[in-house]
Structure formats: structure tokens, C-alpha cells
Write a protein that holds these residues in place. Structure first.
Motif, PDB file in Angstrom:
ATOM      1  N   VAL A 124       1.263  -1.166  -0.280  1.00 41.15           N
ATOM      2  CA  VAL A 124      -0.027   0.135  -0.104  1.00 41.15           C
ATOM      3  C   VAL A 124       1.088   1.541  -0.223  1.00 41.15           C
ATOM      4  O   VAL A 124       0.228   2.280  -0.282  1.00 41.15           O
ATOM      5  N   GLU A 125       1.920   1.096   0.793  1.00 41.31           N
ATOM      6  CA  GLU A 125       3.012   2.434   0.798  1.00 41.31           C
ATOM      7  C   GLU A 125       3.621   2.012  -1.104  1.00 41.31           C
ATOM      8  O   GLU A 125       3.427   3.785  -1.150  1.00 41.31           O
ATOM      9  N   MET A 126       3.365   1.299  -1.952  1.00 40.29           N
ATOM     10  CA  MET A 126       4.500   1.628  -2.743  1.00 40.29           C
ATOM     11  C   MET A 126       2.832   2.229  -3.621  1.00 40.29           C
ATOM     12  O   MET A 126       3.466   3.496  -4.851  1.00 40.29           O
ATOM     13  N   LEU A 127       1.813   1.695  -3.823  1.00 37.92           N
ATOM     14  CA  LEU A 127       0.654   2.202  -4.393  1.00 37.92           C
ATOM     15  C   LEU A 127       0.665   4.107  -4.089  1.00 37.92           C
ATOM     16  O   LEU A 127       0.676   4.776  -5.142  1.00 37.92           O
ATOM     17  N   ARG A 128       0.805   4.407  -2.773  1.00 41.32           N
ATOM     18  CA  ARG A 128       0.447   6.035  -2.472  1.00 41.32           C
ATOM     19  C   ARG A 128       1.883   6.523  -3.025  1.00 41.32           C
ATOM     20  O   ARG A 128       1.580   7.772  -3.081  1.00 41.32           O
ATOM     21  N   ASN A 129       2.746   6.473  -3.672  1.00 45.82           N
ATOM     22  CA  ASN A 129       4.370   6.758  -3.757  1.00 45.82           C
ATOM     23  C   ASN A 129       4.187   6.310  -5.388  1.00 45.82           C
ATOM     24  O   ASN A 129       5.055   7.108  -6.018  1.00 45.82           O
ATOM     25  N   GLY A 130       2.956   5.667  -6.000  1.00 48.55           N
ATOM     26  CA  GLY A 130       3.418   5.580  -7.617  1.00 48.55           C
ATOM     27  C   GLY A 130       3.832   4.087  -7.932  1.00 48.55           C
ATOM     28  O   GLY A 130       4.578   4.070  -9.097  1.00 48.55           O
ATOM     29  N   ILE A 394      -2.102   8.445 -12.681  1.00 50.77           N
ATOM     30  CA  ILE A 394      -2.385  10.005 -12.357  1.00 50.77           C
ATOM     31  C   ILE A 394      -2.176  10.507 -10.905  1.00 50.77           C
ATOM     32  O   ILE A 394      -2.430  10.384 -10.332  1.00 50.77           O
ATOM     33  N   ARG A 395      -1.450  11.783 -11.142  1.00 48.33           N
ATOM     34  CA  ARG A 395      -1.136  12.662 -10.574  1.00 48.33           C
ATOM     35  C   ARG A 395      -2.246  13.582 -10.333  1.00 48.33           C
ATOM     36  O   ARG A 395      -2.926  13.838 -11.756  1.00 48.33           O
ATOM     37  N   SER A 396      -1.932  14.174  -9.477  1.00 48.78           N
ATOM     38  CA  SER A 396      -3.325  15.491  -9.065  1.00 48.78           C
ATOM     39  C   SER A 396      -2.604  16.738  -9.304  1.00 48.78           C
ATOM     40  O   SER A 396      -1.110  16.740  -8.891  1.00 48.78           O
ATOM     41  N   GLN A 397      -3.405  17.510  -9.607  1.00 46.72           N
ATOM     42  CA  GLN A 397      -2.809  19.296  -9.761  1.00 46.72           C
ATOM     43  C   GLN A 397      -3.256  19.896  -8.265  1.00 46.72           C
ATOM     44  O   GLN A 397      -2.316  21.162  -8.747  1.00 46.72           O
ATOM     45  N   ALA A 398      -3.997  18.838  -7.370  1.00 46.41           N
ATOM     46  CA  ALA A 398      -4.539  20.525  -6.509  1.00 46.41           C
ATOM     47  C   ALA A 398      -3.581  20.650  -5.632  1.00 46.41           C
ATOM     48  O   ALA A 398      -3.441  21.415  -5.442  1.00 46.41           O
ATOM     49  N   THR A 423      -4.298   8.254  -8.341  1.00 48.33           N
ATOM     50  CA  THR A 423      -5.228   7.461  -9.245  1.00 48.33           C
ATOM     51  C   THR A 423      -4.236   6.576  -9.395  1.00 48.33           C
ATOM     52  O   THR A 423      -3.075   6.561  -9.872  1.00 48.33           O
ATOM     53  N   VAL A 424      -3.896   5.501  -9.215  1.00 45.18           N
ATOM     54  CA  VAL A 424      -3.366   4.054  -9.881  1.00 45.18           C
ATOM     55  C   VAL A 424      -4.088   2.744 -10.249  1.00 45.18           C
ATOM     56  O   VAL A 424      -4.946   2.287  -9.890  1.00 45.18           O
ATOM     57  N   VAL A 431      -6.599   0.632  -8.898  1.00 43.66           N
ATOM     58  CA  VAL A 431      -6.442  -0.550  -7.284  1.00 43.66           C
ATOM     59  C   VAL A 431      -5.412   0.990  -6.250  1.00 43.66           C
ATOM     60  O   VAL A 431      -5.232   0.333  -5.116  1.00 43.66           O
ATOM     61  N   TRP A 432      -5.590   2.278  -6.742  1.00 43.24           N
ATOM     62  CA  TRP A 432      -5.733   3.063  -5.613  1.00 43.24           C
ATOM     63  C   TRP A 432      -6.615   4.541  -6.529  1.00 43.24           C
ATOM     64  O   TRP A 432      -6.234   4.919  -7.621  1.00 43.24           O
ATOM     65  N   ARG A 433      -6.881   5.072  -5.332  1.00 41.80           N
ATOM     66  CA  ARG A 433      -8.069   6.098  -5.345  1.00 41.80           C
ATOM     67  C   ARG A 433      -8.118   6.814  -4.431  1.00 41.80           C
ATOM     68  O   ARG A 433      -9.416   7.019  -3.691  1.00 41.80           O
ATOM     69  N   ASP A 434      -8.445   8.308  -4.506  1.00 35.88           N
ATOM     70  CA  ASP A 434      -8.599   9.464  -3.495  1.00 35.88           C
ATOM     71  C   ASP A 434      -7.710   9.051  -2.084  1.00 35.88           C
ATOM     72  O   ASP A 434      -8.470   8.932  -0.988  1.00 35.88           O
ATOM     73  N   GLY A 435      -6.383   8.383  -1.982  1.00 41.92           N
ATOM     74  CA  GLY A 435      -5.556   8.349  -0.686  1.00 41.92           C
ATOM     75  C   GLY A 435      -5.543   7.262  -0.522  1.00 41.92           C
ATOM     76  O   GLY A 435      -4.890   6.694   0.926  1.00 41.92           O
ATOM     77  N   ARG A 436      -6.610   6.157  -1.071  1.00 45.94           N
ATOM     78  CA  ARG A 436      -6.665   5.164   0.158  1.00 45.94           C
ATOM     79  C   ARG A 436      -6.551   3.090  -1.293  1.00 45.94           C
ATOM     80  O   ARG A 436      -6.978   4.057  -2.672  1.00 45.94           O
ATOM     81  N   PRO A 437      -6.683   2.464  -1.465  1.00 44.77           N
ATOM     82  CA  PRO A 437      -5.945   1.069  -1.542  1.00 44.77           C
ATOM     83  C   PRO A 437      -8.042   0.955  -1.934  1.00 44.77           C
ATOM     84  O   PRO A 437      -8.148   1.004  -0.955  1.00 44.77           O
ATOM     85  N   THR A 438      -8.277  -0.079  -2.805  1.00 43.16           N
ATOM     86  CA  THR A 438      -9.300  -0.112  -3.586  1.00 43.16           C
ATOM     87  C   THR A 438      -9.566  -1.579  -3.112  1.00 43.16           C
ATOM     88  O   THR A 438     -10.701  -1.498  -2.797  1.00 43.16           O
ATOM     89  N   ARG A 439      -8.804  -2.641  -2.617  1.00 45.64           N
ATOM     90  CA  ARG A 439      -9.034  -3.812  -2.752  1.00 45.64           C
ATOM     91  C   ARG A 439      -8.814  -4.196  -1.401  1.00 45.64           C
ATOM     92  O   ARG A 439      -9.620  -5.075  -0.594  1.00 45.64           O
TER      93      ARG A 439
END
Length: 472
Positions: A124-130, A394-398, A423-424, A431-439
Motif C-alpha cells: 500500500v505504501e508503494m501505491l501511495r507513492n506511484g 495519475i497525479r493530482s494538480q491540486a 489514482t493508480v 487499485v488506488w483512488r482518492d488516497g486509499r487502496p481499493t482492494r
């Protein structure tokens, strides 16, 4: 967003269409599409290009608006010891501490389930960092548990047979402390060699197998030959620690005949395009050309190079080798005082400290196409191209870290990292969306990680200490 089909719409339907994206494709030309789109069908990429062209040919069952954010291939980590990932905070941050809690202690006090928990935390740490791929270097006692945990989170990876070594007195400091759990011997090593390669029979599997020796003073020439033969026969990489410290490099020089090992390995045909050697903090002048000629890959951990003070005794040759065409990627190793996303900046600064320069464009190549080649999967991952696996970030511009957004490559690698991942996708699945894993449940994964680390320390009878007073 769901798009209804209109009468007369002759476009090809795809599962996901990513639009309004600043795309770093990492294709052969390194094409950037400032107003781009990606069409995804099932687990693969169907089209990449300017949005006006892709949208003319494809309509998505689901449309993802990247809102102008950077879109790039999932990052590859070439060396991750997931079994000791939660040792951070326990292993001292001062490498000079004597009789402190070490990685051998951590390994020796693992029980059933601990590797599963750590692998999930790392994933999950991997996904959080892309990051969408990791290579576990044959240091998990239970590769099945690591594979199961990673698959549950949804990341891609590769595992190997655990602790293959056959030289007990070659200077490797882990061999003796781990003699009970991972006996050092050729018969055991040869008996286990290649047992994880069954995973490669099914191309749809996200967790594959490769060949790994522990190395770093613990392997004989005979074991290296067997490992290379197995890797060649099965068309996978052969991964090994090597030349971590000047002392270990000198010791291995003597063990393999007296000359510098990379020269000797080249002469004995022990290195080649399938070789992926980790660390390589010590590289001598006459070893540069054998590395380049062999086509081998190097997995660099510039954090360890600094952490252990090796930079004061051996000048890194990595930036020079990269400039001369060697295939080099990064590996997080064990999360001491860094994690996924930190090594890019560390590597950049290490190069500058030695008067060398590592361009951010090259760093991005190291994390994508070069990483894919180092793990033997350049045909499947590492770039956004039709036919390749849809591993997309997908990186956020926010986030404030994305400002001013004038040089997305430099800002991405030396700035935001985790704070910008929105999003990843792996195999076309979000598998990653809005700051959290989906699975998986993020809160449950982190709670299990905290409990796991405390259990290991309790079994070891060790309490992490602070120089500050602890009020109770």
C-alpha cells in the motif's frame, strides 16, 4: 463518469479512457502529450496519444478526467526486502551502534503471518507513492505469503527462493546469525533453486518468479553458475547483492582469484544481460568496461551508500556508468530512514556531491523503462504504449507541491511524490483512488502492521530506546 453510446458512434469501446492528461509516455522517443489520453482494454493499453486522436477512435465505458495532471507508467522498485519493511524505528538510525537490534534479529523472530502483514504494508505504501512493481530479492521465508499479500493489494511483483547461499565464511554478516532459519549450504541452495519460477507459466499473474542468490560474500562460483543457468533457461533475471562495502569487495576479490570481481566474473562468463546486481557501492576503474560490455543491470541504493558512510571511502561510479549507457535502476532495500519515492532525490544529490550530474529525465527512465529492463519485464511494463500492461499513475494538480507546473518531470521527481498520487491502475484495474487502496482496508492494514512490529520486538525482548526521558 459513464458515457452512454450514441447512435452512429463508430468508435471502438474500451473499458477505461483517461482524458485531459499530461502524459509522460516513456516510449522509445520519450514522447510527452501535454493534452493526451490513454485508452485501456482489459489489462492492456489500447492507445496513447493526443486526446483529440484517441477520443476520435475510442469511447470509454468509464472515463477518468485527469484534470491536467501528470500521467506516467507505474514506477518499478528493483530491490525491496518486504520481510523487514517494518523494522524501521527498531533498527537504530545510527549504523555505528554496537549490540543494537539488527536485521538478523528481526528475521529470526518472524512467525507465520508476519511476512504477509509486512508485504501488505509495503504494497500500500508503494501505491501511495506511484509504484506498481517490486522485486523481492529472495529474503522472504514464505514467498507464497508475500505473493498472496501483494496480490490482495493489487501490485505487481516478483519473488525468489529464500536465502540461497553456500559460503559461510565469506564475510556476510547475516549467514551466522541466521544459520538455524536459513542454513548455509550448497545442497540446500541447489535444491531450492528455481522453485518460484512456476509462477511464470501464467502470463496473467501479477506476481512472478525470478532467480536470486543472496550474494555479498555468501555465494560460490559453482552456485553462481547454477543460478545463471537456471535464469537463462527460464528467461528471467538473476539478482544478487554485491560489492556493498570496500571490505567485502576486497574479500570477494581474494575469494574469486585475486583480481577485481567484475573483471573476473566477465572472464568466467558469470555476468551477462540477465544479471541484476544490487548496491555495487564499490566499482573500480577496470570494472567499468566489463559492466558495460556485459549488458548487466545495476540496482542502486544511494541511501545506503550515504547511511553507512561508504561515500567517504569509495566514490560512486553510478552517474558515470549511467552516462555511458549502463542500465541502472533504484531499489528501496529496507526502509531505514527512507521509503518509496525518496531515492530519486537522494541519488540526484549524491551525484552532485561527487561533482557529477544525474538529469531528472534520466531518473524518470531509471524508475520506469530501465527498471522494467532490470527486472526482465521491459516487454510488458515501464512505458505507456499499446499492447503493454496498463500500469498507470495519475497525479493530482491540486497539491501545492505541483506548483508552478512548468517542468513536470523535475517537479515530479524532486518534489511532491506521495502527496500528488491520485489514482493508480495495475492491469487496467483501479487499485488506488482518492488516497486509499481499493482492494484492502487501509486502516486494517496499518493496524496489523503496528501489531506485527510490536510482536516481533516482544519476542526478541527488545524495546526501541530514545535518549529522551519517557514519561508514563
Amino acid at each position: 463518469m459513464v458515457v452512454e453510446r450514441r447512435d452512429g458512434d463508430t468508435r471502438t469501446t474500451c473499458d477505461i479512457l483517461i482524458v485531459n492528461a499530461w502524459i509522460l509516455s516513456m516510449d522509445a522517443r520519450r514522447t510527452i502529450y501535454p493534452a493526451g489520453a490513454v485508452a485501456i482494454n482489459g489489462p492492456t493499453i489500447a492507445a496513447v496519444g493526443p486526446e483529440r486522436d484517441v477520443s476520435r477512435g475510442y469511447r470509454g465505458r468509464r472515463v477518468i478526467d485527469a484534470r491536467g495532471g501528470v500521467v506516467h507508467p507505474g514506477f518499478v522498485d528493483g530491490h525491496c526486502h518486504v520481510s523487514i519493511h517494518l523494522g524501521r524505528g527498531s533498527v537504530p538510525d545510527d549504523p555505528g551502534v554496537k549490540n543494537g537490534f539488527g536485521y538478523g534479529d528481526w528475521f529470526n523472530h518472524l512467525e507465520d503471518g508476519d511476512e504477509y502483514v509486512q508485504a501488505q504494508c509495503a504494497a500500500v505504501e508503494m501505491l501511495r507513492n506511484g509504484y506498481t512493481f517490486f522485486l523481492e530479492p529472495g529474503t522472504a521465508f514464505d514467498p507464497d505469503a508475500v505473493a498472496e499479500a501483494a496480490e490482495a493489494v493489487g501490485v505487481r511483483g516478483s519473488v525468489a527462493d529464500p536465502f540461497l547461499w553456500d559460503v559461510p565464511d565469506g564475510g556476510n554478516q547475516l549467514v551466522a546469525p541466521m544459520s538455524r532459519r536459513a542454513p548455509c549450504g550448497r545442497e540446500r541452495a541447489l535444491g531450492l533453486l528455481g522453485q518460484q519460477l512456476w509462477r511464470n507459466k501464467d502470463e496473467s499473474r501479477r506476481i512472478r518468479g525470478h532467480v536470486a542468490l543472496y550474494g555479498s560474500g555468501s555465494q560460490s562460483e559453482e552456485l553462481m553458475r547454477a543460478a545463471n543457468a537456471c535464469a537463462d533457461e527460464n528467461r528471467v533475471v538473476m539478482n544478487m547483492h554485491h560489492n556493498f562495502t570496500p571490505e567485502q569487495a576486497e574479500r570477494d576479490d581474494k575469494r574469486f582469484g585475486g583480481g577485481h570481481t567484475l573483471v573476473t566474473f566477465a572472464e568466467k562468463e558469470l555476468i551477462g544481460r540477465r544479471s541484476a546486481f544490487v548496491h555495487m557501492n564499490v566499482i573500480r576503474d577496470d570494472e567499468l568496461q566489463p559492466i558495460l560490455d556485459s549488458g548487466m543491470s545495476l540496482v542502486w541504493q544511494p541511501g545506503n551508500y550515504m547511511f553507512y558512510g561508504i561515500h567517504g571511502r569509495s566514490r560512486t561510479r553510478m552517474p558515470e556508468l549511467i552516462a555511458r549507457g549502463a542500465n541502472v535502476t533504484f531499489g528501496v532495500d529496507a526502509a531505514k530512514v527512507w521509503t518509496f519515492g525518496d531515492l530519486e532525490l537522494i541519488g540526484y544529490l549524491v551525484a552532485r556531491q561527487t561533482g557529477q550530474y544525474l538529469p531528472t529525465e534520466k531518473i524518470l527512465e531509471m524508475r520506469t523503462v530501465d527498471g522494467a529492463r532490470a527486472v526482465g519485464l521491459e516487454h510488458a511494463i515501464g512505458s505507456l504504449e499499446p499492447g503493454k500492461r496498463a500500469d498507470v499513475v495519475i497525479r493530482s494538480q491540486a497539491a501545492p507541491e505541483t506548483v508552478p507546473a512548468v517542468n513536470p518531470v523535475q517537479e515530479l521527481l524532486l518534489g511532491g511524490q506521495a502527496t500528488t498520487v491520485d489514482t493508480v491502475l495495475v492491469d487496467g484495474e483501479i487499485v488506488w483512488r482518492d488516497g486509499r487502496p481499493t482492494r484492502v482496508d487501509l486502516d486494517a492494514v496499518t493496524a496489523a502492521g503496528r501489531a506485527c512490529a510490536r510482536s516481533v520486538l516482544k519476542r526478541a525482548g527488545y524495546t526501541p530506546r530514545s535518549t529522551w526521558p519517557m514519561a508514563t
